[in-house]
Design a protein around this motif. Structure first.
Motif, PDB file in Angstrom:
ATOM      1  N   ARG A  44      -6.492 -31.460  -8.493  1.00 40.39           N
ATOM      2  CA  ARG A  44      -6.445 -31.382  -6.941  1.00 40.39           C
ATOM      3  C   ARG A  44      -6.859 -32.520  -6.131  1.00 40.39           C
ATOM      4  O   ARG A  44      -6.568 -32.808  -5.141  1.00 40.39           O
ATOM      5  CB  ARG A  44      -6.934 -29.792  -6.618  1.00 40.39           C
ATOM      6  N   TYR A  45      -8.186 -33.008  -6.698  1.00 38.48           N
ATOM      7  CA  TYR A  45      -8.908 -33.829  -5.941  1.00 38.48           C
ATOM      8  C   TYR A  45      -8.053 -35.231  -5.858  1.00 38.48           C
ATOM      9  O   TYR A  45      -7.774 -35.813  -4.924  1.00 38.48           O
ATOM     10  CB  TYR A  45     -10.202 -34.279  -6.476  1.00 38.48           C
ATOM     11  N   ALA A  46      -7.478 -35.418  -7.049  1.00 41.48           N
ATOM     12  CA  ALA A  46      -6.488 -36.699  -7.183  1.00 41.48           C
ATOM     13  C   ALA A  46      -5.410 -36.494  -6.231  1.00 41.48           C
ATOM     14  O   ALA A  46      -4.861 -37.539  -5.526  1.00 41.48           O
ATOM     15  CB  ALA A  46      -6.240 -36.948  -8.541  1.00 41.48           C
ATOM     16  N   GLN A  47      -4.685 -35.288  -6.373  1.00 43.27           N
ATOM     17  CA  GLN A  47      -3.581 -35.073  -5.427  1.00 43.27           C
ATOM     18  C   GLN A  47      -3.925 -35.266  -3.808  1.00 43.27           C
ATOM     19  O   GLN A  47      -3.397 -35.948  -2.960  1.00 43.27           O
ATOM     20  CB  GLN A  47      -3.283 -33.780  -5.462  1.00 43.27           C
TER      21      GLN A  47
ATOM     22  N   LEU B  52      -5.290 -42.220 -10.150  1.00 40.40           N
ATOM     23  CA  LEU B  52      -5.109 -41.221  -9.405  1.00 40.40           C
ATOM     24  C   LEU B  52      -3.686 -40.441 -10.097  1.00 40.40           C
ATOM     25  O   LEU B  52      -3.748 -39.119 -10.146  1.00 40.40           O
ATOM     26  CB  LEU B  52      -4.941 -41.555  -8.007  1.00 40.40           C
ATOM     27  N   ILE B  53      -2.696 -41.160 -10.149  1.00 40.83           N
ATOM     28  CA  ILE B  53      -1.327 -40.745 -10.587  1.00 40.83           C
ATOM     29  C   ILE B  53      -1.509 -39.758 -12.011  1.00 40.83           C
ATOM     30  O   ILE B  53      -1.122 -38.897 -12.334  1.00 40.83           O
ATOM     31  CB  ILE B  53      -0.354 -41.630 -10.891  1.00 40.83           C
ATOM     32  N   ASN B  54      -2.341 -40.511 -13.090  1.00 40.54           N
ATOM     33  CA  ASN B  54      -2.495 -39.879 -14.331  1.00 40.54           C
ATOM     34  C   ASN B  54      -3.579 -38.625 -14.231  1.00 40.54           C
ATOM     35  O   ASN B  54      -3.281 -37.625 -14.850  1.00 40.54           O
ATOM     36  CB  ASN B  54      -3.090 -40.638 -15.048  1.00 40.54           C
ATOM     37  N   ARG B  55      -4.463 -38.575 -13.333  1.00 42.17           N
ATOM     38  CA  ARG B  55      -5.124 -37.360 -12.975  1.00 42.17           C
ATOM     39  C   ARG B  55      -4.231 -36.338 -12.028  1.00 42.17           C
ATOM     40  O   ARG B  55      -4.407 -35.160 -12.730  1.00 42.17           O
ATOM     41  CB  ARG B  55      -6.310 -37.719 -11.966  1.00 42.17           C
ATOM     42  N   CYS B  56      -3.275 -36.820 -11.540  1.00 41.35           N
ATOM     43  CA  CYS B  56      -2.127 -35.754 -10.879  1.00 41.35           C
ATOM     44  C   CYS B  56      -1.378 -34.993 -11.976  1.00 41.35           C
ATOM     45  O   CYS B  56      -1.076 -33.892 -11.957  1.00 41.35           O
ATOM     46  CB  CYS B  56      -1.293 -36.438  -9.892  1.00 41.35           C
ATOM     47  N   ARG B  57      -1.014 -35.916 -12.927  1.00 37.43           N
ATOM     48  CA  ARG B  57      -0.221 -35.450 -14.008  1.00 37.43           C
ATOM     49  C   ARG B  57      -1.028 -34.323 -14.639  1.00 37.43           C
ATOM     50  O   ARG B  57      -0.355 -33.374 -15.352  1.00 37.43           O
ATOM     51  CB  ARG B  57      -0.004 -36.433 -14.815  1.00 37.43           C
ATOM     52  N   GLU B  58      -2.427 -34.397 -14.581  1.00 35.41           N
ATOM     53  CA  GLU B  58      -3.159 -33.426 -15.535  1.00 35.41           C
ATOM     54  C   GLU B  58      -3.236 -32.292 -14.278  1.00 35.41           C
ATOM     55  O   GLU B  58      -4.150 -31.141 -14.604  1.00 35.41           O
ATOM     56  CB  GLU B  58      -4.525 -33.988 -15.831  1.00 35.41           C
ATOM     57  N   GLY B  59      -3.156 -32.471 -13.101  1.00 38.64           N
ATOM     58  CA  GLY B  59      -3.290 -31.159 -12.215  1.00 38.64           C
ATOM     59  C   GLY B  59      -4.358 -31.167 -11.324  1.00 38.64           C
ATOM     60  O   GLY B  59      -4.897 -30.123 -10.756  1.00 38.64           O
TER      61      GLY B  59
END
Length: 141
Positions: A21-24, A12-19
């Motif tokens: 929104r679902y992971a956020q 999730l953190i890595n996906r948040c780094r990519e922006g």
């Protein structure tokens, strides 16, 4: 099980780094309640706690690259939340009462101890503390 939990957070953190929104949203859902409770204990106001919570998450997601994984994500986020809550109190220009003013000391005369106190009574007593004392007490707990 703990390893699986850790891997989900890492993903999730890595996906948040990519922006993503679902992971956020997933990280928000995982941490919002606990972080709101911290905000509320410090600000003692529902609207301020909600504002601080949103501001903290926005800041966390903007600065997610600053999360190095040296502590848990929750601990990193908690530090952001506490700092945002303390800054909100400073901005509202609340006057903190110095601890050495004798008129604010509790009467220390002997009294009967009553251990039949409910949690709600303790919460009400904490909420009646002056802001500075309440914040310090909440952070201590």
């Amino acid at each position: 099980m703990a390893e699986k939990h850790k891997n989900i957070h890492h993903t999730l953190i890595n996906r948040c780094r990519e922006g993503d929104r679902y992971a956020q949203r997933r990280l928000y859902d995982l941490y919002a309640k606990a972080m709101y409770n911290i905000c509320f204990r410090i600000t003692n106001n529902q609207e301020d706690a909600e504002d601080v919570l949103q501001d903290a998450f926005v800041s966390a997601f903007r600065n997610i690259n600053g999360y190095k994984g040296e502590a848990t994500f929750g601990a990193w986020l908690k530090r952001i939340v506490i700092n945002k809550a303390l800054n909100a109190i400073k901005k509202s220009q609340l006057e903190f009462v110095p601890i050495d003013e004798p008129e604010h000391y509790v009467d220390e005369s002997p009294a009967e101890l009553d251990f039949g106190v409910s949690i709600d009574q303790v919460k009400m007593a904490i909420n009646q503390l002056p802001d500075g004392y309440r914040v310090v007490f909440s952070l201590y707990l």
